[in-house]
Each structure stands twice: as structure tokens, then as C-alpha cells.
Write a protein that holds these residues in place. Structure first.
Motif, PDB file in Angstrom:
ATOM      1  N   SER A 120       0.834  -1.199   0.000  1.00  0.00           N
ATOM      2  CA  SER A 120       0.000   0.000   0.000  1.00  0.00           C
ATOM      3  C   SER A 120       0.866   1.245   0.000  1.00  0.00           C
ATOM      4  O   SER A 120       2.065   1.170   0.284  1.00  0.00           O
ATOM      5  N   GLY A 121       0.231   2.351  -0.295  1.00  0.00           N
ATOM      6  CA  GLY A 121       1.003   3.579  -0.266  1.00  0.00           C
ATOM      7  C   GLY A 121       0.225   4.761  -0.752  1.00  0.00           C
ATOM      8  O   GLY A 121      -0.991   4.685  -0.952  1.00  0.00           O
ATOM      9  N   GLY A 122       0.920   5.858  -0.932  1.00  0.00           N
ATOM     10  CA  GLY A 122       0.247   7.044  -1.399  1.00  0.00           C
ATOM     11  C   GLY A 122       1.133   8.272  -1.394  1.00  0.00           C
ATOM     12  O   GLY A 122       2.322   8.196  -1.095  1.00  0.00           O
ATOM     13  N   ARG A 123       0.495   9.387  -1.695  1.00  0.00           N
ATOM     14  CA  ARG A 123       1.167  10.686  -1.827  1.00  0.00           C
ATOM     15  C   ARG A 123       0.908  11.535  -0.591  1.00  0.00           C
ATOM     16  O   ARG A 123      -0.201  11.566  -0.085  1.00  0.00           O
ATOM     17  N   TYR A 124       1.923  12.170  -0.086  1.00  0.00           N
ATOM     18  CA  TYR A 124       1.749  13.121   1.010  1.00  0.00           C
ATOM     19  C   TYR A 124       2.335  14.465   0.591  1.00  0.00           C
ATOM     20  O   TYR A 124       3.441  14.541   0.067  1.00  0.00           O
ATOM     21  N   ASP A 125       1.595  15.517   0.865  1.00  0.00           N
ATOM     22  CA  ASP A 125       1.998  16.856   0.419  1.00  0.00           C
ATOM     23  C   ASP A 125       3.203  17.364   1.161  1.00  0.00           C
ATOM     24  O   ASP A 125       4.003  18.121   0.626  1.00  0.00           O
ATOM     25  N   ASN A 126       3.293  16.957   2.429  1.00  0.00           N
ATOM     26  CA  ASN A 126       4.307  17.585   3.275  1.00  0.00           C
ATOM     27  C   ASN A 126       4.756  16.574   4.328  1.00  0.00           C
ATOM     28  O   ASN A 126       4.313  16.597   5.461  1.00  0.00           O
ATOM     29  N   LEU A 127       5.670  15.716   3.915  1.00  0.00           N
ATOM     30  CA  LEU A 127       6.033  14.552   4.710  1.00  0.00           C
ATOM     31  C   LEU A 127       6.583  14.896   6.089  1.00  0.00           C
ATOM     32  O   LEU A 127       6.225  14.282   7.079  1.00  0.00           O
ATOM     33  N   ALA A 128       7.486  15.876   6.129  1.00  0.00           N
ATOM     34  CA  ALA A 128       8.289  16.054   7.339  1.00  0.00           C
ATOM     35  C   ALA A 128       7.856  17.270   8.154  1.00  0.00           C
ATOM     36  O   ALA A 128       8.629  17.846   8.903  1.00  0.00           O
ATOM     37  N   GLN A 129       6.584  17.637   8.036  1.00  0.00           N
ATOM     38  CA  GLN A 129       6.113  18.886   8.642  1.00  0.00           C
ATOM     39  C   GLN A 129       6.263  18.938  10.155  1.00  0.00           C
ATOM     40  O   GLN A 129       6.273  20.010  10.730  1.00  0.00           O
ATOM     41  N   ASN A 130       6.367  17.777  10.810  1.00  0.00           N
ATOM     42  CA  ASN A 130       6.537  17.805  12.269  1.00  0.00           C
ATOM     43  C   ASN A 130       7.956  18.166  12.690  1.00  0.00           C
ATOM     44  O   ASN A 130       8.199  18.458  13.856  1.00  0.00           O
ATOM     45  N   TYR A 131       8.882  18.105  11.736  1.00  0.00           N
ATOM     46  CA  TYR A 131      10.293  18.278  12.100  1.00  0.00           C
ATOM     47  C   TYR A 131      10.978  19.465  11.431  1.00  0.00           C
ATOM     48  O   TYR A 131      12.099  19.808  11.780  1.00  0.00           O
ATOM     49  N   THR A 132      10.342  20.044  10.402  1.00  0.00           N
ATOM     50  CA  THR A 132      11.031  21.095   9.649  1.00  0.00           C
ATOM     51  C   THR A 132      10.029  21.990   8.930  1.00  0.00           C
ATOM     52  O   THR A 132       8.888  21.584   8.674  1.00  0.00           O
ATOM     53  N   ASP A 133      10.486  23.199   8.590  1.00  0.00           N
ATOM     54  CA  ASP A 133       9.657  24.091   7.792  1.00  0.00           C
ATOM     55  C   ASP A 133       9.801  23.836   6.300  1.00  0.00           C
ATOM     56  O   ASP A 133       9.048  24.372   5.494  1.00  0.00           O
ATOM     57  N   ASN A 134      10.790  23.034   5.925  1.00  0.00           N
ATOM     58  CA  ASN A 134      10.947  22.719   4.508  1.00  0.00           C
ATOM     59  C   ASN A 134       9.757  21.883   4.033  1.00  0.00           C
ATOM     60  O   ASN A 134       9.378  20.912   4.687  1.00  0.00           O
TER      61      ASN A 134
END
Lengths: 432, 432
Positions: free
Chosen positions: A300-314
Motif C-alpha cells: 500500500s502507499g500514497g502521496r503526502y503533500d508535506n512529509l516532514a512537517q513535524n520536524y522542519t519548515d521545509n
């Protein structure tokens, strides 16, 4: 005498005997090879991480399943997937990585699930993710699916089907229908396959009312491959932007799947595919084994708009897939695939010394080794019958018999253990 | 806006960036290949086991280091080596295994050690063990060393030295000298390398008295290779059976090392090698990197008379070795070996589409794939300069440029990124 402790492992953990372990490893090797031939970069992360890192986002079911524990003053946790550690990794080493960052990772993850058939508390995931810096082309969504297609083909798996959707389509549809309680419907549709269809409809009606329920029910039951299904959906003339954006993305994914070598019989567009995890924002998919749908999704899987939002502003959008290898292996055992697996690996030659011929045996070993074969010498002082019995039990392909006569002549007797045929061969030139 | 959690891992855990991860994996692959070519069987066990299983024997230092935790009513622990799980495995599946059972296992183990350079709390071990049913020939002790020798050679490591001993020799010597307090001396000798030599002698004298201290000190400082050292020891005319049994075993190991292809400069007999773990009963050895002895042993092991005694009445003697791969890798980084590592792996071809040529690019990809190369297509809509920049950064060997002219002519431009040389090549016959 000391009491013995009964040797056993915990329930929900998979452990294999040698033949099955070999097959398991052969599958891992073939998947790894596909990943690497496609230019993916290997990654490895700790199994233990800080609890605050792993739990940054989670909640609900996942949280209850995580193996948490304290050591000294530290709150630790065992990773429950390879995606959260990836998010932490790309945030942490952002300046050292090249984007799009295309990585694979194969490793064990831990979930304290209720013990039931095919569900494991320790299991391997074989993940592929592509992470962009700021943006990531939709083509990558098709690309990761094409990699899994290659991986499945490489292990000889045929009867699978990717079920593909784009969450924007459903979300746009709900906006268009002016439905505000998305959560309830999404949870409901997520359970569709496990529900009685009349009950589903009744529940849906309870949330959105009669006419919308009919529309949604009809919509989510549209299935198809290729561009045909897209054209049919376009005819519905839904003007919602999110909906059309999702449809456009799905169309591009379908177009690319063909270019990337995924056949029409390998996938199906299925609007009921949601994926519970709420970080997915676009493409989502699951994979069933045809005829064995009840085992659930094996990839399974999918697309995420903003993977690392909990750790960075990038802003780092990504697309990822995960093969649940331990469960897949369980299913493959259940359906006889493992029993019939054509295992190329295994010992090619076992050399049986008779008398004082050990030194010569290792010269013979060197000969086979240089030809690239796997080869072993039987080292125990046993009767010949016992040696042969060992050879039979470990399933070696050929035994090589080296007695003192063989040392003198330089000829050895090679016996094929599968066919029983024997040949005498000079493998070493005598130096006396 | 939500607060960010600083992305980081726990101290004492190793995590690598892509190039180093590739090298690490390449080393694992080469070691695995050596193990498999020698006929060893792969094994995998859970990282989490029942505490009562893992702690069946341990005590002292190990016990304090184990990651223990409770989940529900179960006391769990993370494995701290691969030997205890092996003991449990051969006891549990005794009737399903063929003996001698020759297995390898590569996996992570956990020890809550004090945080210091080169010591990790999560680290890979690459183990080889051979387990007999009732008996196991001493030749196997030399065989496992010869496998590590092959493994080290396969990764290009040259400057190592196996330090080999047999515990029976020292124990027999203590019997001969009528010393009863073995424990204190063994602990002392085990620390020899880390101690001031005068201090060592003073401590030894304190335990056994002056004349015996001199004899023991002289004895443990005898070093050598080959049969010469054995002859010298024989001249001491020590009549103790345990001593002579150990000497005979050591002699056989030395004889077999030669037959199995281990050169005299690869090892040293060193009577100071004890190995603290008390399950070793005969052969013991450690491995140092010459010139970097202060990093400690990178590969250790030994013989145990009865591996699985906590779990079964079956007597199973074994010989095992373990490469501490995470520490070894740390040392290899420190000494520049990793920087100079000749990494064959990595992407061979990156195809850069210009204009609407994606479909054709995947035909070109298929061409290189069929030739066995690793190959990727750049999927982002970026300026050409950015594409080339990506190619440079990921260190791809060749880029293949496919614009609309290339599609028409069937010729593509291949640029070697290391030498800068370019060739134009027809890779696909045009079908229009």
C-alpha cells in the motif's frame, strides 16, 4: 540439575526453518535488486527512536500499538513503520541529501496488534519513497507503482492487482455535494469491503441522506482501467476544483503507468480506496492478490503533500509504497506459492573426504569455488553412510567423493543427488 | 503553527548518509556472499524475545545492558547477541534441523552500554556458528576462522590478526600449578592489554604468589604462529590432561588453518586471549586491526561444549564467530578505509528527457536494463541545468540525453560524467 526453559518465541512473531528462510531471503534479494537497478538509494535507520519523534503525529490505533518503554530518563519506542523515520531523516539531513531523494528501505517494524492469522507484531516492510524539495512531479506516483510491479514479476508473482485512487476526487466530490462531515464517510468507505453492502448503504444514508447516498454509492462502485474510466467520470460534469485536480492527477498516473510498463490487467481504478492514515493527500493505492482478497492488502502507499512537517519548515512532498513482506510471505505460504517456489540458491557441491584426504579436499573445494559455485567439505569423522545421509538431508545438488585413490589419480567422483548420475572428473593436475 | 520537534536520533545509534550506507551494504553483501559460497544456511530470529529465554544464562554486566520492558503481562527483552537466540533455535527446532547445523546470521543486537567512541547500543553482528549433535570435530574451529579470513579479504581488509587460544591450556596450567582461584586470574588476564604491565604482575603475584606469578607471566607472553609454538610448549613437559588436551586441539586448529587457506601472517597464538563469557570451553579468539589495536576486537568467538543447555537435554557443542560490523565500520571510517573504498555500486545511467520524450526515454531505459545496468529516468519538469546538477550530485556514471531530435534519429548522446567524454549511440531501431 537445572530446570530447562521451554524454547519458544512470542506469539505474533515469524521464524522460519532453513528452506523457507532461503526462499524468504531470495525474495528479499530479488526485490532489492529491482530497487537498486532502478537507481534507488539504500537507507537504514535505528529500530529504537525517541518516542517524541515517532509519536510526533500519530494517534488513535497506531499509538496503542507502539512498543514504548523507558530506559533511564529516556522515553523510547520501536519504529512502527519506515515512513516516520524517513520523515525524520530527510528533515535531519536535508542539506546533505539530493532531491528528489529516491530511497528504498527494507527492515523490521513493530506493532502490538491483536494476535490473529497473518498479522504479525514484528514484520518486514520493503519501502520505496521519493521525496521532493518543494515539489514532486505526479509521474513519480506511477513510477513507484511500476517498481512494485517489477518487484512482483521478479519473484514470479502474477495474480495481483493494484487498486488506485486519488483522495482529491472523493474530497472534491464531498465538497460538490456540500457534505461537511467528511470523517464519517471516509471511515465508512474505508470499511466498505468488510461490510454487508445493504448495511453500508444504510449507514451512508444516515450520514448524507438518501439522494446523496445513492450518488456516492454509485460513484464509488465505478471501476476500470485505462483512460476510459477517466472519460466516463468527466461526463459527470463536476465542476469542483479539488475533484478535477484529482482527476487530472489520476489521468496522468494512468498515462504514465503504461509508459512505465505496467499492464492494464495489473491495476484497477477503485474510488473506494482511501487508506486510513491521514497524511495521504493525493494518490492512494492498495494491492490485493486475486482470488485471495480476504488476506487484505500486501502493498500500500500514497502521496503526502508535506512529509516532514513535524520536524522542519521545509516543504517536502513525497510518494511512497510499502510491501508488507512478512504478511505477503505468510499468504504465499498459505496459497502454496512457497511450496512450489523454484529455489536456485542452496549448496552446489559437498565434498566427502574418505581417509586422510582433507588437504586434497580443500584443493578440490578451491577448484569449485573459483568456478563460482557454493561448496563445502564435510569435516566430521563419520561413517560414509552418515556423510551421505547428511548430504541428502541438506539437499545438496552434488556430492564429490575424495578417497586416497582419487588423490593419487587426480580424478574425483561427482554424483548428482537429484538425478543419481555420476561422472568421474579430473579437477586437479597431480603434482607428483 | 505547530512547534517543530528537532529531528535527531538517540546517542549510541549509527545512521549513515547515502554514500556510506552504500559502502556498508556492499560490505554486508560481500560477507553474505562468502558465507553462502561456503554452504552456510541463512537464519533470522525475532529481535524481541521472552526475557526468560534471553536471560536464561546471563548475569553481571550483560544483564544490566539488556533492554528489558514489559508489555501487558509479558516480560520482553531485545536480543543482545545472536548466540542466545541460536541456542534457543536449535533446541526448539532440533528435530527439523540437520546436524552439524551450519548457519550464518546478520542482524542488529542491542546493548545499553555507556556511550563512548566506537561503542554502539544498536549494532550489527555477522555471525557464523556450527552446531553439532553430541559431537563436533575440532576442525570446525579452524573452519569458522577461515571463513572470516575469506570475508575480510573479500572486502579488501588486509591488516588484521586473529589472536587464537584454547581455554583448556590455561585451565590445565592452573590445575598443574594447584591454583584454585581461577576466576580472579582469568579476570586479570582478560584485562592484561588494558593494564600497566607492572601493575598486572603485582596483582597476579597477590593472587598466586611470586614463583607461580613469574611462570604464568612468562607463559602468557609466549606468542607465535604455526607448529613451532606448539613444540615449544610441549617442551615444558606439563602432564596435566586438560592442558594437553587443549594443546592438542590448538595444534589441530593450526594445522587446519593452513589447509583451509589461512596464512601464517593472519594469526597469532596468544595465551592471554580468554573471552570473558563463561560459556566458552575450548578454542577462543579475537581479532585486532594491526596498528589500530586500541579499537579492540572486531571479530571474536569460541567453542562451547553445550550451547543449548538451558533449553534442552540434547548435548550440542558448537563453534561460533561474530563480526561486530557496526564497530568495524566505525573503525574503517576512522582509519580512512571507508573514504578510499572502491564502490562499484551506484547508478550507471541517468536518462534526461528534453521536451515530450518520456515514452522514448523509457524505451531507452529498457535497453540499458536488459543489458543489466542500473538506470533511472529524471521525471521532474526542470531546466536542463538543474537536471545535470542533479546528475552530478548523485554521482551517476553516465547521463543519456534524449531530446526530440534523438527520438527522430534513434541516436542518443551518452556522456560519461567522470571523464567528460561523449558518444552518440543508436540504442533503438526507429519504427517509423
Amino acid at each position: 540439575m537445572k530446570n530447562k526453559i521451554r524454547p519458544s518465541i512470542l506469539p505474533g512473531f515469524m521464524e522460519l526453518l532453513p528452506r523457507e528462510q532461503r526462499i524468504f531471503n531470495d525474495i528479499v534479494r530479488k526485490i532489492t535488486n529491482v530497487y537498486e537497478k532502478n537507481g534507488l538509494i539504500p537507507m537504514d535507520t535505528p529500530i529504537i527512536e525517541k518516542q517524541e519523534i515517532l509519536m510526533a503525529k500519530s494517534g488513535g490505533e497506531t499509538e496503542k500499538q507502539v512498543y514504548n518503554f523507558k530506559r533511564g530518563d529516556n522515553n523510547l519506542a520501536l519504529r512502527f513503520d519506515l515512513t516516520v523515520p524517513l520523515a525524520r531523516y530527510v528533515a535531519q539531513y536535508f542539506n546533505d541529501l539530493t532531491f528528489p531523494f529516491k530511497r528504498y528501505q527494507i527492515g523490521k517494524v513493530y506493532r502490538g496488534e491483536r494476535n490473529q492469522r497473518g498479522r504479525y507484531r514484528e514484520f518486514y516492510q520493503c519501502d520505496v519513497d521519493i521525496i521532493g524539495n518543494g515539489k514532486l512531479d505526479i509521474r513519480n506516483d506511477a513510477f513507484v507503482i511500476s517498481i512494485v510491479s517489477q518487484a512482483f514479476k521478479s519473484i514470479g508473482l502474477k495474480e495481483y492487482k493494484f487498486q488506485i485512487n486519488n483522495r482529491k476526487i472523493l474530497l472534491g466530490l464531498f465538497q460538490e455535494l456540500e457534505i461537511t462531515d467528511n470523517g464519517s464517510i471516509i471511515t465508512l468507505i474505508d470499511k466498505y469491503d468488510k461490510m454487508d453492502k445493504k448495511e453500508f448503504y444504510k449507514d451512508l444514508e444516515g450520514v448524507v441522506g438518501d439522494s446523496k447516498a445513492k450518488f456516492i454509492n454509485d460513484f464509488i462502485n465505478i471501476k476500470g482501467t485505462g483512460v476510459g474510466i477517466i472519460d466516463n467520470i468527466k461526463k459527470l460534469n463536476i465542476s469542483n476544483d479539488t475533484f478535477n485536480n484529482g482527476l487530472k492527477e489520476l489521468e496522468e498516473v494512468i498515462k504514465c503507468l503504461k509508459i512505465f510498463g505496467v499492464c492494464e490487467n495489473e491495476y484497477l481504478v477503485d474510488f473506494k480506496i482511501i487508506r486510513g492514515l491521514d497524511y495521504y493527500t493525493g494518490t492512494v493505492f492498495e494491492t490485493i492478490l486475486i482470488g485471495n482478497e480476504n488476506f487484505g492488502s500486501i502493498c500500500s502507499g500514497g502521496r503526502y503533500d508535506n512529509l516532514a512537517q513535524n520536524y522542519t519548515d521545509n516543504i517536502m512532498p513525497g510518494i511512497g509504497i510499502s510491501i508488507g513482506l512478512t504478511r505477503l510471505f505468510y499468504v504465499l505460504k498459505e496459497i502454496g506459492f512457497v511450496d512450489n517456489y523454484n529455489l536456485e540458491e542452496g549448496l552446489e557441491y559437498l565434498i566427502l573426504p574418505i581417509g586422510e584426504t582433507l588437504e586434497y579436499c580443500f584443493k578440490v573445494k578451491e577448484y569449485f569455488k573459483k568456478l563460482g559455485f557454493s561448496v563445502d567439505v564435510y569435516l566430521e569423522e563419520d561413517k560414509f553412510k552418515k556423510k551421505l545421509n547428511y548430504a541428502n538431508k541438506i539437499g545438496v545438488k552434488n556430492v564429490v567423493i575424495v578417497g586416497e585413490d582419487e588423490v593419487k589419480s587426480g580424478n574425483v567422483l561427482i554424483k548428482n543427488m537429484f538425478t543419481g548420475s555420476q561422472i568421474i572428473k579430473k579437477v586437479i593436475e597431480n603434482d607428483f
